[in-house]
Design a protein around this motif. Structure first.
Motif, PDB file in Angstrom:
ATOM      1  N   SER A 151       0.813  -1.210   0.000  1.00 24.94           N
ATOM      2  CA  SER A 151       0.000   0.000   0.000  1.00 24.94           C
ATOM      3  C   SER A 151       0.855   1.274   0.000  1.00 24.94           C
ATOM      4  O   SER A 151       0.512   2.247  -0.674  1.00 24.94           O
ATOM      5  N   ASP A 152       1.989   1.287   0.732  1.00 25.13           N
ATOM      6  CA  ASP A 152       2.833   2.485   0.725  1.00 25.13           C
ATOM      7  C   ASP A 152       3.522   2.661  -0.634  1.00 25.13           C
ATOM      8  O   ASP A 152       3.712   3.775  -1.114  1.00 25.13           O
ATOM      9  N   THR A 153       3.857   1.562  -1.272  1.00 27.40           N
ATOM     10  CA  THR A 153       4.456   1.621  -2.606  1.00 27.40           C
ATOM     11  C   THR A 153       3.449   2.172  -3.604  1.00 27.40           C
ATOM     12  O   THR A 153       3.769   3.054  -4.410  1.00 27.40           O
ATOM     13  N   GLU A 154       2.233   1.671  -3.553  1.00 23.86           N
ATOM     14  CA  GLU A 154       1.179   2.158  -4.449  1.00 23.86           C
ATOM     15  C   GLU A 154       0.864   3.620  -4.154  1.00 23.86           C
ATOM     16  O   GLU A 154       0.659   4.410  -5.080  1.00 23.86           O
ATOM     17  N   ARG A 155       0.820   3.987  -2.881  1.00 19.97           N
ATOM     18  CA  ARG A 155       0.545   5.379  -2.508  1.00 19.97           C
ATOM     19  C   ARG A 155       1.628   6.306  -3.077  1.00 19.97           C
ATOM     20  O   ARG A 155       1.326   7.348  -3.645  1.00 19.97           O
ATOM     21  N   ASN A 156       2.899   5.922  -2.932  1.00 23.48           N
ATOM     22  CA  ASN A 156       3.997   6.744  -3.462  1.00 23.48           C
ATOM     23  C   ASN A 156       3.915   6.864  -4.978  1.00 23.48           C
ATOM     24  O   ASN A 156       4.127   7.935  -5.536  1.00 23.48           O
ATOM     25  N   ARG A 157       3.609   5.760  -5.626  1.00 28.98           N
ATOM     26  CA  ARG A 157       3.479   5.760  -7.087  1.00 28.98           C
ATOM     27  C   ARG A 157       2.361   6.710  -7.512  1.00 28.98           C
ATOM     28  O   ARG A 157       2.525   7.523  -8.424  1.00 28.98           O
ATOM     29  N   ARG A 158       1.219   6.629  -6.863  1.00 30.54           N
ATOM     30  CA  ARG A 158       0.078   7.484  -7.181  1.00 30.54           C
ATOM     31  C   ARG A 158       0.432   8.950  -6.923  1.00 30.54           C
ATOM     32  O   ARG A 158       0.097   9.827  -7.717  1.00 30.54           O
ATOM     33  N   ARG A 159       1.122   9.221  -5.814  1.00 27.61           N
ATOM     34  CA  ARG A 159       1.536  10.605  -5.508  1.00 27.61           C
ATOM     35  C   ARG A 159       2.456  11.167  -6.594  1.00 27.61           C
ATOM     36  O   ARG A 159       2.346  12.322  -6.962  1.00 27.61           O
TER      37      ARG A 159
END
Length: 193
Positions: free
Chosen positions: A3-11
């Motif tokens: 989830s943190d990886t996906e969040r960073n990617r989305r950001r």
């Protein structure tokens, strides 16, 4: 994906799109990372360049258009008109960043080179264009139909019609749709003759 990886990617994608919308293509990865509130190393772990981020952004928009196109119950010219209106809506919703996700390389060259963000857009419009061509009594236009569509539905020109000419979104989509149908007829008749 965590989830943190996906969040960073989305950001990173949102930050690059925002910055491109504000300043055009002169955006550096360090600025994107700063806006996304992630380390520069994290940004490079996800993407090789700002252009790569914007290609993913454009792919996501194209995927929305593809989903709309596939879910529609409309057929022929009505389907194409609805897809055109949805594209204009998506361009407006996603703002000026759509203008700055363009390339100096040609549309068909990028399609044939496998650019995912072009391929998804072609997939979204190709069947509606083919159905509209059939209804108009024209031969199957293939990728050249998508090429013509791309010329007319360029985000720069959509914003020009909205901002400079003062047309509404509905007027822009209707006029571009009508111009596309005329262009398609002329293109395919010239190809046949």
């Amino acid at each position: 994906m965590r989830s943190d990886t996906e969040r960073n990617r989305r950001r990173l994608i949102e930050a690059a799109a925002d910055l491109a919308g504000e300043r055009g293509t002169a955006v550096k990865m360090t600025e994107v990372a700063e806006r996304a509130e992630v380390a520069v190393a994290t940004a490079y772990r996800h993407f090789a360049s700002v252009d790569d981020i914007l290609a993913v952004y454009r792919f996501d928009v194209g995927l929305r258009l593809l989903t709309f196109s596939r879910r529609s119950d409309l057929t022929g010219l009505r389907l194409l008109e609805a897809v055109c209106a949805e594209w204009v809506r998506l361009v407006v919703v996603h703002g000026r960043s759509m203008v700055h996700t363009r390339s100096a390389e040609g549309y068909l060259a990028r399609l044939r080179a496998g650019a995912r963000h072009i391929a998804v857009q072609v997939e979204a419009v190709q069947q509606p264009i083919a159905a509209a061509a059939a209804e108009l009594g024209l031969p199957e236009p293939g990728e050249q139909g998508a090429f013509l569509w791309n010329i007319l539905f360029d985000p720069r020109e959509i914003f020009d019609l909205l901002d400079t000419v003062g047309l509404t979104q509905a007027q822009v989509s209707r006029r571009l749709f009508a111009a596309f149908c005329g262009s398609l007829r002329g293109w395919l008749n010239e190809s046949a003759g």
